[in-house]
Write a protein that holds these residues in place. Structure first.
Motif, PDB file in Angstrom:
ATOM      1  N   LEU A 260      -9.323  12.119 -20.771  1.00 34.09           N
ATOM      2  CA  LEU A 260     -10.684  12.283 -20.266  1.00 34.09           C
ATOM      3  C   LEU A 260     -10.810  11.729 -18.855  1.00 34.09           C
ATOM      4  O   LEU A 260     -11.465  12.322 -17.999  1.00 34.09           O
ATOM      5  CB  LEU A 260     -11.682  11.593 -21.208  1.00 34.09           C
ATOM      6  CG  LEU A 260     -12.336  12.506 -22.254  1.00 34.09           C
ATOM      7  CD1 LEU A 260     -11.281  13.091 -23.188  1.00 34.09           C
ATOM      8  CD2 LEU A 260     -13.389  11.753 -23.046  1.00 34.09           C
ATOM      9  N   GLY A 261     -10.168  10.593 -18.609  1.00 34.66           N
ATOM     10  CA  GLY A 261     -10.175  10.052 -17.253  1.00 34.66           C
ATOM     11  C   GLY A 261      -9.543  11.008 -16.262  1.00 34.66           C
ATOM     12  O   GLY A 261      -9.992  11.134 -15.118  1.00 34.66           O
ATOM     13  N   ALA A 262      -8.485  11.700 -16.695  1.00 37.16           N
ATOM     14  CA  ALA A 262      -7.808  12.665 -15.822  1.00 37.16           C
ATOM     15  C   ALA A 262      -8.737  13.788 -15.408  1.00 37.16           C
ATOM     16  O   ALA A 262      -8.522  14.429 -14.373  1.00 37.16           O
ATOM     17  CB  ALA A 262      -6.590  13.246 -16.537  1.00 37.16           C
ATOM     18  N   ALA A 263      -9.767  14.034 -16.205  1.00 37.70           N
ATOM     19  CA  ALA A 263     -10.752  15.077 -15.921  1.00 37.70           C
ATOM     20  C   ALA A 263     -12.092  14.494 -15.499  1.00 37.70           C
ATOM     21  O   ALA A 263     -13.089  15.221 -15.429  1.00 37.70           O
ATOM     22  CB  ALA A 263     -10.950  15.960 -17.156  1.00 37.70           C
ATOM     23  N   SER A 264     -12.135  13.186 -15.191  1.00 38.58           N
ATOM     24  CA  SER A 264     -13.397  12.568 -14.804  1.00 38.58           C
ATOM     25  C   SER A 264     -13.165  11.380 -13.886  1.00 38.58           C
ATOM     26  O   SER A 264     -12.843  11.538 -12.716  1.00 38.58           O
ATOM     27  CB  SER A 264     -14.205  12.163 -16.045  1.00 38.58           C
ATOM     28  OG  SER A 264     -15.433  11.561 -15.687  1.00 38.58           O
ATOM     29  N   TRP A 265     -13.296  10.152 -14.425  1.00 35.66           N
ATOM     30  CA  TRP A 265     -13.343   8.979 -13.557  1.00 35.66           C
ATOM     31  C   TRP A 265     -12.042   8.712 -12.795  1.00 35.66           C
ATOM     32  O   TRP A 265     -12.075   8.318 -11.636  1.00 35.66           O
ATOM     33  CB  TRP A 265     -13.767   7.750 -14.354  1.00 35.66           C
ATOM     34  CG  TRP A 265     -12.905   7.425 -15.532  1.00 35.66           C
ATOM     35  CD1 TRP A 265     -11.742   6.706 -15.544  1.00 35.66           C
ATOM     36  CD2 TRP A 265     -13.141   7.819 -16.893  1.00 35.66           C
ATOM     37  NE1 TRP A 265     -11.234   6.626 -16.812  1.00 35.66           N
ATOM     38  CE2 TRP A 265     -12.063   7.290 -17.671  1.00 35.66           C
ATOM     39  CE3 TRP A 265     -14.140   8.545 -17.539  1.00 35.66           C
ATOM     40  CZ2 TRP A 265     -11.980   7.480 -19.052  1.00 35.66           C
ATOM     41  CZ3 TRP A 265     -14.046   8.741 -18.904  1.00 35.66           C
ATOM     42  CH2 TRP A 265     -12.979   8.209 -19.645  1.00 35.66           C
ATOM     43  N   THR A 266     -10.883   8.966 -13.422  1.00 37.08           N
ATOM     44  CA  THR A 266      -9.619   8.754 -12.718  1.00 37.08           C
ATOM     45  C   THR A 266      -9.483   9.731 -11.561  1.00 37.08           C
ATOM     46  O   THR A 266      -9.069   9.358 -10.446  1.00 37.08           O
ATOM     47  CB  THR A 266      -8.434   8.907 -13.678  1.00 37.08           C
ATOM     48  OG1 THR A 266      -8.577   7.993 -14.765  1.00 37.08           O
ATOM     49  CG2 THR A 266      -7.115   8.649 -12.971  1.00 37.08           C
ATOM     50  N   ALA A 267      -9.827  10.986 -11.812  1.00 33.21           N
ATOM     51  CA  ALA A 267      -9.742  12.000 -10.765  1.00 33.21           C
ATOM     52  C   ALA A 267     -10.726  11.725  -9.640  1.00 33.21           C
ATOM     53  O   ALA A 267     -10.404  11.905  -8.459  1.00 33.21           O
ATOM     54  CB  ALA A 267     -10.001  13.383 -11.362  1.00 33.21           C
ATOM     55  N   ARG A 268     -11.931  11.283  -9.976  1.00 31.62           N
ATOM     56  CA  ARG A 268     -12.911  10.966  -8.929  1.00 31.62           C
ATOM     57  C   ARG A 268     -12.406   9.829  -8.044  1.00 31.62           C
ATOM     58  O   ARG A 268     -12.506   9.884  -6.818  1.00 31.62           O
ATOM     59  CB  ARG A 268     -14.256  10.606  -9.553  1.00 31.62           C
ATOM     60  CG  ARG A 268     -14.983  11.786 -10.166  1.00 31.62           C
ATOM     61  CD  ARG A 268     -16.317  11.375 -10.757  1.00 31.62           C
ATOM     62  NE  ARG A 268     -17.317  11.161  -9.733  1.00 31.62           N
ATOM     63  CZ  ARG A 268     -18.101  12.110  -9.236  1.00 31.62           C
ATOM     64  NH1 ARG A 268     -17.992  13.363  -9.642  1.00 31.62           N
ATOM     65  NH2 ARG A 268     -19.001  11.823  -8.313  1.00 31.62           N
TER      66      ARG A 268
END
Length: 349
Positions: A297-305
């Motif tokens: 989920l981070g890879a598609a949200s907070w990590t990517a941002r």
């Protein structure tokens, strides 16, 4: 407007107020009405697709600005509030950044294709010796990124390591970043050794290079869904050199995703496919490959941002928020069904 819920990945209940296009934790003055637009549930800082090509659905279709806007709206309506476009047939038009209805866009200019390494005329066709200069030009004319087609056919050589290294160094010296398309062992190896900022696909990547990727900050964008959608067809084909090469690369990608995460590589979600707005499915592919659900989920949200230079949900951050009724880390299918979407401080869904 007021937003309250359990913030991911911190898992803390927080309340924000929206002022203009920013989040704040400062309460408004006493007596000031603040409409509650999200009251409860789970909050994420907008989904991110780090590998999408809005504006044309195949290499034979000219880049179309009306289609570009439609594709970006499709992303937005699915809760994808930030996209990176690593290569298009034309440079991103200026109106994209000023249209408040659209997701935030980080573009990489035109694909940079040396002879025989891309669809003819689909990107910017250049000679190998022109690559460093062209890479700096495309990065400077975009959001600081450029995209190099590092290899193409499975049985032909990749862009030479010395030329790719020179291009990466030139772009870095100019303050930009380099994404490299690679689907062969040589192409993936050269991208890592050249110090690229991201490997797009990374098929046939030698897992022995993962620790180097982690150390130098090279991200891995495997675009699993784009390959996985055609895997059954490839397995069903008659055995042959090309088919066997593809299958070996596909199976290696699945193994490498988990190994990359465990080695400390930043693994990110990118779709490289249509329809737009399906990055939730890519997160599911990352889980299938072995990433923990929260990392996917981070890879598609907070990590990517964070990787693209934007904060998550914090005081002063952009007011890009999506809400869910239940915890999407427990059931990743929830990711495709946000209950509220706020972009640039405005409710859009």
């Amino acid at each position: 407007m007021r937003v309250r819920g359990i913030v991911l990945p911190e898992r803390e209940e927080r309340t924000f107020w929206i002022r203009g296009d920013r989040l704040t934790t400062d309460r408004p003055p006493a007596g000031t009405d603040a409409e509650s637009v999200i009251d409860g549930g789970w909050l994420l800082p907008g989904l991110v697709d780090v590998h999408t090509h809005p504006g044309a659905e195949d290499a034979d279709t000219p880049f179309d600005e009306a289609l570009l806007r439609k594709h970006l709206l499709d992303h937005r309506d699915a809760g994808v509030l930030l996209v990176r476009t690593p290569g298009t047939a034309a440079r991103m038009p200026a109106w994209v950044d000023s249209d408040e209805e659209l997701p935030r866009v980080r573009s990489a200019g035109r694909w940079l294709a040396t002879p025989g390494r891309f669809f003819p005329g689909a990107g910017r066709d250049i000679r190998e010796e022109e690559l460093p200069r062209a890479a700096v030009e495309e990065a400077g004319a975009s959001s600081g990124w450029c995209k190099v087609i590092g290899d193409w056919r499975w049985d032909e050589p990749a862009v030479p390591l010395d030329i790719l290294t020179e291009a990466v160094r030139a772009v870095h010296a100019a303050g930009g970043k380099v994404a490299v398309h690679c689907q062969t062992a040589e192409g993936s190896r050269n991208a890592v050794l050249a110090g690229a900022d991201s490997l797009e696909h990374g098929m046939h990547l030698d897992p022995g290079l993962l620790h180097r990727m982690a150390a130098q900050g090279t991200a891995f964008v495997p675009t699993l869904g784009a390959f996985g959608s055609g895997a059954d067809e490839m397995y069903a084909r008659e055995r042959g050199a090309r088919r066997d090469h593809w299958v070996a690369g596909w199976e290696g990608m699945l193994r490498n995703v988990r190994a990359a995460h465990e080695a400390g590589v930043t693994v990110l979600a990118g779709t490289d496919s249509f329809p737009c707005g399906t990055v939730a499915a890519e997160a599911s592919w990352l889980i299938r490959a072995g990433l923990p659900s929260e990392a996917a989920l981070g890879a598609a949200s907070w990590t990517a941002r964070s990787w693209l230079g934007l904060p998550g949900l914090a005081d002063g951050a952009p007011a890009d928020v999506i809400a869910y009724a239940t915890d999407p880390t427990l059931d990743p299918r929830v990711l495709a069904h946000p209950t509220r979407i706020i972009l640039r401080g405005r409710v859009v869904g």
